[in-house]
Write an enzyme that holds these catalytic residues in place. Structure first.
Site, PDB file in Angstrom:
ATOM      1  N   PHE A 141       0.862  -1.188   0.000  1.00 28.22           N
ATOM      2  CA  PHE A 141       0.000   0.000   0.000  1.00 28.22           C
ATOM      3  C   PHE A 141       0.893   1.232   0.000  1.00 28.22           C
ATOM      4  CE2 PHE A 141      -2.313   3.597   1.585  1.00 28.22           C
ATOM      5  CZ  PHE A 141      -3.464   3.542   0.827  1.00 28.22           C
ATOM      6  N   ASP A 226       9.318   3.081   2.071  1.00 26.48           N
ATOM      7  CA  ASP A 226       8.097   3.817   2.408  1.00 26.48           C
ATOM      8  C   ASP A 226       7.855   3.638   3.898  1.00 26.48           C
ATOM      9  OD1 ASP A 226       5.582   4.766   2.920  1.00 26.48           O
ATOM     10  OD2 ASP A 226       4.646   3.891   1.141  1.00 26.48           O
ATOM     11  N   LYS A 255       2.312  10.923   7.237  1.00 24.00           N
ATOM     12  CA  LYS A 255       1.487  10.665   8.426  1.00 24.00           C
ATOM     13  C   LYS A 255       1.980  11.399   9.675  1.00 24.00           C
ATOM     14  CE  LYS A 255      -1.210   6.899   6.819  1.00 24.00           C
ATOM     15  NZ  LYS A 255      -0.831   5.874   5.854  1.00 24.00           N
TER      16      LYS A 255
HETATM   17  C1  LIG Z   1      -0.992   5.979   4.360  1.00 29.74           C
HETATM   18  C2  LIG Z   1       0.103   5.477   3.530  1.00 29.74           C
HETATM   19  C3  LIG Z   1       0.403   6.051   2.278  1.00 29.74           C
HETATM   20  C4  LIG Z   1      -0.433   7.157   1.668  1.00 29.74           C
HETATM   21  O1  LIG Z   1      -0.492   8.290   2.445  1.00 29.74           O
HETATM   22  P1  LIG Z   1      -1.656   9.378   2.200  1.00 29.74           P
HETATM   23  O2  LIG Z   1      -1.287  10.519   3.088  1.00 29.74           O
HETATM   24  O3  LIG Z   1      -2.950   8.723   2.591  1.00 29.74           O
HETATM   25  O4  LIG Z   1      -1.629   9.715   0.754  1.00 29.74           O
HETATM   26  C5  LIG Z   1       1.494   5.569   1.585  1.00 29.74           C
HETATM   27  N1  LIG Z   1       2.232   4.553   2.070  1.00 29.74           N
HETATM   28  C6  LIG Z   1       1.977   3.975   3.255  1.00 29.74           C
HETATM   29  C7  LIG Z   1       2.848   2.870   3.750  1.00 29.74           C
HETATM   30  C8  LIG Z   1       0.892   4.402   4.015  1.00 29.74           C
HETATM   31  O5  LIG Z   1       0.607   3.803   5.170  1.00 29.74           O
END
Ligand SMILES: *Cc1c(COP(=O)(O)O)cnc(C)c1O
Length: 401
Positions: A141, A226, A255
């Site tokens: 994700f 990420d 985040k």
């Molecule tokens: C939440 C998340 C995203 C996307 O972030 P948004 O601020 O919702 O666009 C990307 N990668 C990971 C691992 C995430 O948990």
């Protein structure tokens, strides 16, 4: 008719149905607790998918935001502002890197990392133009944009949103051999979550991340981690990669970087990577704005003390010890995770993840299900041990019923 039902009916009528929220309508929050429109209090065991690592209404973060609100909130990058240099310097230093490229949401930071890797591939590595490949993991994700969902393996995320962006190779997560076979001379980057959050808090096999590090270094490929959900204290370290002593070439952050106050994301790397950009080649109206920088600077300062990482370690050990006792008891088949972060697989016959989440809500604990039979626990790192234990009591009660 209750205030809650009215608010939900109205939201259902006038917002696109991209989410299926639990039927609770939050009106205020503090620390690890949220209060709904009818005055009921709930323990927040999701923390905005880790955007709220420091809790709701954190005093230091609210003060930082408030004092910046009174001075200047937005300049655009057409001009310098007096919080920008400090933010970039401090965040780069926290990451042990040289440069920062600020954006707003996580998906934007991932998009930025994809563009960075491609440009680096063409201009530094020497990949023929238009042929760059990025290797990603199945069940990833990374966000919701058209390019990012092009390399998702989740049907809901992908279906009927094509045509898809080419240039991505998908391999099973945790499989170094498959990764090694997928990397060619046109590969510019490997993009991975060090722990896959949305997939159910999947921790890769020991040695995987260090293996990825070794492989990418040998083959002249960028390792892009990420850490949007796993980073900034959640797992007990500043970055989840640290659990294997790994330093990626590129950190992708979001985040918790915005302290639960404003969206702040960033790509952080050394000059030989982020130095590929020239004026006009990338940007964002809001990226790196004064309010975002003021809040994120305070987040970085809070992470410097190590106290949040330590809390995540100590409370996380306790959480995983208690959850481990549930495994094999009939209602839970597996528990995964690290620090104050857990994916709990509910045994068939004990309710879906959604049903367990609803029953927890009735007991005033808020969590989120994922992949049908899993619930995810990620309380704010400021939660007290007593509150955590109370939340665990509610989970045990729900699973026993
Ligand atoms: C939440 C998340 C995203 C996307 O972030 P948004 O601020 O919702 O666009 C990307 N990668 C990971 C691992 C995430 O948990």
């Amino acid at each position: 008719m209750s205030t809650t039902a009215d608010a939900i009916r109205s939201a259902d009528a006038h917002s696109a149905h991209t989410y299926h929220p639990l039927p609770v309508v939050v009106a205020s929050a503090e620390g690890a607790w949220m209060t709904d429109v009818e005055g009921r209090r709930y323990l927040d065991m999701l923390a905005g998918y880790s955007a709220l690592n420091f809790g709701h209404g954190n005093r230091r973060l609210i003060d930082a935001a408030r004092s910046q609100l009174e001075r200047v909130t937005l300049t655009s990058r057409a001009f310098h502002h007096d919080r920008f240099a400090d933010f970039c310097t401090e965040l780069a230093d926290l990451c042990g890197k040289e440069m920062v490229l600020p954006m707003n949401t996580g998906a934007e930071a991932v998009e930025t990392a994809v563009k960075t890797a491609r440009k680096w591939g063409y201009e530094v590595k020497g990949v023929p133009d238009g042929h760059a490949k990025i290797v990603v993991a199945a069940d990833n994700f990374h966000g919701r944009t058209t390019t990012i969902i092009s390399f998702s393996t989740d049907h809901d995320a992908r279906d009927h949103f094509g045509p898809y962006t080419p240039g991505f190779e998908i391999v099973p997560y945790g499989d170094l051999t498959a990764l090694s076979h997928a990397v060619t001379e046109n590969t510019v980057a490997v993009l991975l979550e060090p722990i896959q959050g949305e997939a159910g808090v999947l921790v890769p096999p020991a040695g995987y991340l260090s293996g990825v590090r070794e492989l990418t270094r040998e083959r002249n490929v960028l390792f892009m981690a990420d850490e949007i959900q796993s980073g900034l204290g959640r797992t007990g370290k500043t970055f989840a990669c640290e659990h294997e002593g790994v330093v990626p070439d590129v950190y992708i952050l979001g985040k918790a970087l915005g302290g639960g106050v404003v969206p702040v994301s960033a790509v952080v790397a050394d000059r030989d990577v982020l130095g590929v950009f020239r004026p006009g080649q990338h940007g964002s109206t809001f990226g790196g704005n004064p309010l975002a920088c003021a809040v994120a600077l305070e987040v970085v300062a809070m992470l410097r003390s190590g106290e949040f990482q330590q809390r995540a370690t100590e409370l996380g050990d306790h959480l995983h010890h208690e959850l481990g006792l549930l495994v094999g008891g009939g209602s839970v088949t597996a528990v995964r995770g690290r620090g104050l972060w857990a994916g709990v697989d509910i045994a068939p016959g004990h309710g879906t993840g959604r049903e367990v989440s609803e029953r927890l809500m009735d007991r005033r604990v808020l969590v989120k299900d994922t992949h049908g039979s899993t619930i995810r626990l990620a309380p704010p790192l400021v939660i007290s041990k007593e509150d955590l234990d109370w939340g665990l009591d509610q989970l045990r009660a729900v699973l026993a019923s």
